[in-house]
Scaffold this active site. Structure first.
Site, mmCIF file in Angstrom:
data_model
loop_
_atom_site.group_PDB
_atom_site.id
_atom_site.type_symbol
_atom_site.label_atom_id
_atom_site.label_comp_id
_atom_site.label_asym_id
_atom_site.label_seq_id
_atom_site.Cartn_x
_atom_site.Cartn_y
_atom_site.Cartn_z
ATOM 1 N N LYS A 14 42.361 48.657 52.690
ATOM 2 C CA LYS A 14 42.348 49.952 53.393
ATOM 3 C C LYS A 14 41.056 50.146 54.185
ATOM 4 O O LYS A 14 41.089 50.533 55.348
ATOM 5 C CB LYS A 14 42.514 51.117 52.388
ATOM 6 N N ARG A 89 45.429 60.907 46.028
ATOM 7 C CA ARG A 89 45.663 59.884 45.011
ATOM 8 C C ARG A 89 46.482 60.441 43.842
ATOM 9 O O ARG A 89 46.786 59.694 42.916
ATOM 10 C CB ARG A 89 44.319 59.413 44.476
ATOM 11 N N ARG A 128 35.483 41.020 47.142
ATOM 12 C CA ARG A 128 34.714 42.135 47.713
ATOM 13 C C ARG A 128 33.443 42.387 46.900
ATOM 14 O O ARG A 128 32.401 42.730 47.467
ATOM 15 C CB ARG A 128 35.604 43.382 47.714
ATOM 16 N N ARG A 134 29.788 46.799 44.651
ATOM 17 C CA ARG A 134 30.214 48.071 44.061
ATOM 18 C C ARG A 134 30.289 47.956 42.544
ATOM 19 O O ARG A 134 30.876 47.014 42.014
ATOM 20 C CB ARG A 134 31.602 48.438 44.591
ATOM 21 N N ARG A 146 41.736 50.658 37.048
ATOM 22 C CA ARG A 146 42.038 51.217 38.370
ATOM 23 C C ARG A 146 43.467 50.863 38.792
ATOM 24 O O ARG A 146 44.155 51.672 39.422
ATOM 25 C CB ARG A 146 41.019 50.721 39.403
HETATM 26 P P1 AMP Z 1 37.840 53.915 46.546
HETATM 27 O O1 AMP Z 1 36.588 53.631 47.327
HETATM 28 O O2 AMP Z 1 38.872 54.653 47.348
HETATM 29 O O3 AMP Z 1 38.391 52.698 45.862
HETATM 30 O O4 AMP Z 1 37.426 54.925 45.385
HETATM 31 C C1 AMP Z 1 36.491 54.550 44.378
HETATM 32 C C2 AMP Z 1 36.608 55.499 43.206
HETATM 33 O O5 AMP Z 1 36.272 56.836 43.610
HETATM 34 C C3 AMP Z 1 38.006 55.618 42.594
HETATM 35 O O6 AMP Z 1 38.293 54.576 41.666
HETATM 36 C C4 AMP Z 1 37.922 56.986 41.931
HETATM 37 O O7 AMP Z 1 37.161 56.932 40.738
HETATM 38 C C5 AMP Z 1 37.094 57.787 42.943
HETATM 39 N N1 AMP Z 1 37.979 58.432 43.949
HETATM 40 C C6 AMP Z 1 38.077 58.132 45.279
HETATM 41 N N2 AMP Z 1 39.002 58.883 45.888
HETATM 42 C C7 AMP Z 1 39.513 59.688 44.929
HETATM 43 C C8 AMP Z 1 40.540 60.679 44.917
HETATM 44 N N3 AMP Z 1 41.224 60.996 46.028
HETATM 45 N N4 AMP Z 1 40.786 61.325 43.742
HETATM 46 C C9 AMP Z 1 40.109 61.028 42.630
HETATM 47 N N5 AMP Z 1 39.156 60.079 42.547
HETATM 48 C C10 AMP Z 1 38.858 59.404 43.686
#
Ligand code: AMP
Length: 190
Positions: A14, A89, A128, A134, A146
């Site tokens: 993404k 999400r 990644r 990260r 996740r």
């Molecule tokens: P991402 O960079 O989108 O993979 O997000 C990393 C982490 O941030 C996720 O595993 C969640 O812990 C948190 N996070 C990101 N977006 C959301 C969301 N829309 N709702 C809840 N937690 C989120």
């Protein structure tokens, strides 16, 4: 204004595809994950609360990310639309998004969903991790959590957007350019 939701499991690509999408269609990219990582790096109260949840592979509370989205919509001008990456999400987040947009007589334009099989997720995230460092990419347990969180809480959104005929699924297997062109083929319709 266009409001695109970029959907897909962790590691589907993404973030990578978002860069090309925002450039081609003059969109503002909103990644809730990136915004949360910024809060953590700045050591804010919100960042402190989010950190332990993110490091366990859990979601942060809906209200936190909903507030972030609404304030980005209000503060960003001069674009043709927004690309939401990693939001919504959960079903409540999707409903909150609809409500936020409805206040301005707007709606989600389309959901672009990049799909890869579970077996590829681990491999992609590990690749990644070497590049981006990260914290939540570092452990297999966290990645597995996740993936489970995605299946339990996020996957029901597919049905939600299918019902309103806003769901567009893209095969995420292939080169970055191949996947990008599949995405552009969908977005060119709007
Ligand atoms: P991402 O960079 O989108 O993979 O997000 C990393 C982490 O941030 C996720 O595993 C969640 O812990 C948190 N996070 C990101 N977006 C959301 C969301 N829309 N709702 C809840 N937690 C989120």
């Amino acid at each position: 204004m266009k409001y695109y939701v970029l959907f897909g499991p962790p590691g589907a690509g993404k973030g990578t595809q978002a860069t090309a999408m925002v450039e081609k269609y003059n969109l503002h990219h909103i990644s809730t994950g990136a915004l949360l990582r910024k809060e953590i790096a700045a050591g804010t109260e919100l960042g402190l609360q989010a950190k332990s949840l993110i490091e366990k592979g859990c979601l942060v509370p809906d209200e936190v990310v909903e507030g972030m989205i609404e304030s980005e919509f209000k503060s960003v001008k001069g674009v043709d639309g927004f690309l939401l990456d990693g939001f919504p999400r959960t079903l409540p987040q999707a409903e909150a998004l609809d409500a936020i947009l409805a206040k301005n007589a707007e709606e989600v334009t389309a959901t672009v969903s990049i799909m890869i099989p579970d077996a590829m997720i681990m491999e992609r995230i590990k690749g990644r991790a070497l590049k981006e460092g990260r914290a939540d990419d570092a452990s297999e347990d966290v990645i597995n959590n996740r993936i489970a969180t995605y299946h339990n809480q996020t996957e029901p959104l597919i049905e939600y957007y299918r019902k309103s005929e806003k769901y567009h699924e893209i095969d995420g297997i292939g080169t970055i350019e191949e996947v990008r062109d599949r995405i552009f083929n969908v977005m060119n319709k709007f």
